[in-house]
Design a protein around this motif. Structure first.
Motif, PDB file in Angstrom:
ATOM      1  N   HIS A  24       2.287  18.826  -5.677  1.00  0.00           N
ATOM      2  CA  HIS A  24       2.804  17.535  -6.168  1.00  0.00           C
ATOM      3  C   HIS A  24       2.137  17.203  -7.492  1.00  0.00           C
ATOM      4  O   HIS A  24       0.998  16.738  -7.533  1.00  0.00           O
ATOM      5  N   HIS A  48       2.992  15.794 -11.791  1.00  0.00           N
ATOM      6  CA  HIS A  48       3.877  15.326 -12.870  1.00  0.00           C
ATOM      7  C   HIS A  48       3.226  15.795 -14.174  1.00  0.00           C
ATOM      8  O   HIS A  48       3.018  15.004 -15.086  1.00  0.00           O
ATOM      9  N   LYS A  70       7.152  18.151 -11.404  1.00  0.00           N
ATOM     10  CA  LYS A  70       8.351  17.318 -11.312  1.00  0.00           C
ATOM     11  C   LYS A  70       8.838  16.911 -12.702  1.00  0.00           C
ATOM     12  O   LYS A  70       8.026  16.709 -13.609  1.00  0.00           O
ATOM     13  N   HIS A  90       8.493  10.155  -2.389  1.00  0.00           N
ATOM     14  CA  HIS A  90       7.282   9.349  -2.589  1.00  0.00           C
ATOM     15  C   HIS A  90       7.472   8.129  -1.689  1.00  0.00           C
ATOM     16  O   HIS A  90       8.285   7.255  -1.993  1.00  0.00           O
ATOM     17  N   HIS A 135       2.148  10.441  -0.475  1.00  0.00           N
ATOM     18  CA  HIS A 135       1.361   9.190  -0.541  1.00  0.00           C
ATOM     19  C   HIS A 135       1.093   8.634   0.858  1.00  0.00           C
ATOM     20  O   HIS A 135       0.010   8.827   1.388  1.00  0.00           O
ATOM     21  N   ASP A 185      -1.406  15.182  -7.750  1.00  0.00           N
ATOM     22  CA  ASP A 185      -0.538  14.150  -8.337  1.00  0.00           C
ATOM     23  C   ASP A 185      -0.746  14.077  -9.849  1.00  0.00           C
ATOM     24  O   ASP A 185      -0.479  13.047 -10.468  1.00  0.00           O
TER      25      ASP A 185
END
Ligand SMILES: [Zn+2]
Length: 416
Positions: free
Chosen positions: A73, A75, A142, A243, A266, A317
């Motif tokens: 996960h 970004h 992502k 999410h 999360h 994350d």
């Protein structure tokens, strides 16, 4: 045939069957053409092995070897950091105030739309290579800072291109439903329409990403909107991620169970009954302790999830706002120090369970026959070194498909 022998390793690896971490004091890995041929106690691996068949032999001198980390996960495809905004948050300005003054996700959208392909690609590769130097050999990245059809397609292309240009295995996820873009402020349904009617069919046709993720949260996408987006993505062949329930319990975890999502992420505010639904549907819980750390928030209740029988994965994350770290060893240390996870649970969370969260456990996540020979050599005797030697990278070298992909060469040179 190219065989490589790695010996003198204290191997710690979860196994696909049996839900446990296996360890060998004096272990070895035999790799053939980048895949694991044999792994186990050194004498077993060496038995019947013709020395002439071994092209390269490396002795790790009793150091700990674990599977290459899988970060399921992130970004990490973006254009600009938001360090000033972090400093503001530390001085007490709330995220909502930052958002109102043009910061937050939407500032990353503005900078990405304005940036050249080269700039975005360079930042993405830099992030993934930093992750590689901290042991991450497979990473999910992502989209979601484009928020229009052309920019989201461009992001997915650049994410794939980054994967072709570095040793790391990169798994792209479409996340057009990351935020409501400013063009649609006050008209979230209009943006959901755009996602369902135009963006999902277009990115599917042009980039065919394996996963679609939605930010299901109060003030972002509601449960009905998330359901609509995810059902459209599923029709176009994407697997689902959510999410869910990061700040408020809106029922995102229950939606993940209802839709048979691969994972829900999360989950800080998720209700026990909805977590139980996830467990019975086999939805993987992806926990992001570095985000709690960076936002100075409480951690997700990993113990409760494990007791409910959920498979718990861990991820960075990595993003320019709420969690700017590429380090899975840091995530591991937060999990064992602040979430009550055992060393074995956290190691499985960073490797095999993380691979399951991106449906990659058939080729990575554990040191087992026929998987990629992806592993990390740590400067210690057990995986606990990642928390014990806090604040210091324990990674000495990283092997991807049996090749040394990153290695610490020099120690510091002290000036006097
Ligand atoms: Zn995220």
């Amino acid at each position: 045939m190219t065989m490589k022998l790695f010996r003198g390793a204290r191997i710690y690896t979860p196994l696909a069957t049996g839900n446990r971490v296996m360890s060998w004091e004096k272990g070895a890995i035999l790799a053939r053409n980048g895949f694991i041929e044999k792994v186990g106690p050194e004498e077993e691996v060496l038995r019947d092995l013709e020395p002439a068949m071994v092209e390269q032999e490396v002795n790790f001198g009793g150091r700990c070897v674990v599977p290459g980390f899988v970060d399921p996960h992130t970004h990490m495809c973006f254009s600009e950091l938001r360090e000033q905004e972090f400093a503001l948050r530390l001085s007490g300005v709330s995220y909502m105030e930052i958002l109102a003054s043009g910061g937050g996700i939407l500032s990353s959208v503005r900078s990405l739309r304005a940036a050249s392909d080269e700039k975005i690609l360079e930042r993405t590769k830099k992030n993934a290579l930093t992750a590689l130097s901290h042991g991450t050999t497979t990473v999910e990245i992502k989209s979601g800072y484009g928020l229009d059809t052309a920019s989201e397609t461009r992001m997915l292309r650049l994410i794939e291109r980054a994967g072709r240009e570095i040793p790391t295995t990169v798994i792209p996820t479409f996340m057009g439903a990351h935020a409501i873009p400013s063009e649609f402020s006050g008209d979230p349904e209009g943006y959901v329409d755009l996602l369902v009617r135009e963006m999902i069919p277009a990115v599917s046709a042009e980039c065919d990403p394996p996963f679609c993720d939605v930010f299901c949260e109060e003030g972002v996408f509601t449960v009905p909107q998330s359901r609509r987006i995810l059902e459209a993505a599923r029709k176009h062949g994407m697997k689902l991620k959510i999410h869910a329930d990061e700040v408020v319990d809106t029922g995102g975890a229950a939606l993940a169970a209802e839709l048979g999502a691969v994972s829900a992420e999360h989950l800080l505010a998720a209700r026990g009954e909805n977590l139980a639904k996830m467990a019975s549907e086999g939805v993987i819980a992806v926990l992001l302790p570095a985000t709690a750390f960076s936002l100075r928030k409480p951690y997700a209740d990993a113990r409760k999830m494990l007791e409910l029988g959920l498979t718990v994965a861990l991820a960075t994350d990595c993003n320019p706002g709420s969690s700017f770290t590429q380090s899975m060893p840091f995530v591991f240390s937060l999990a064992v120090m602040n979430m009550g996870m055992t060393v074995e649970e956290a190691l499985a969370g960073c490797t095999l369970n993380a691979a399951k969260a991106i449906e990659s456990d058939h080729f990575c996540g554990s040191l087992e026959k026929n998987k990629m020979a992806d592993f990390v050599v740590l400067d210690g005797e057990t995986p606990a070194i990642m928390a014990y030697n806090s604040g210091v990278s324990p990674v000495l070298s990283v092997y991807k498909r049996g090749e040394c992909a990153a290695q610490r060469l020099d120690d510091w040179r002290f000036c006097r």
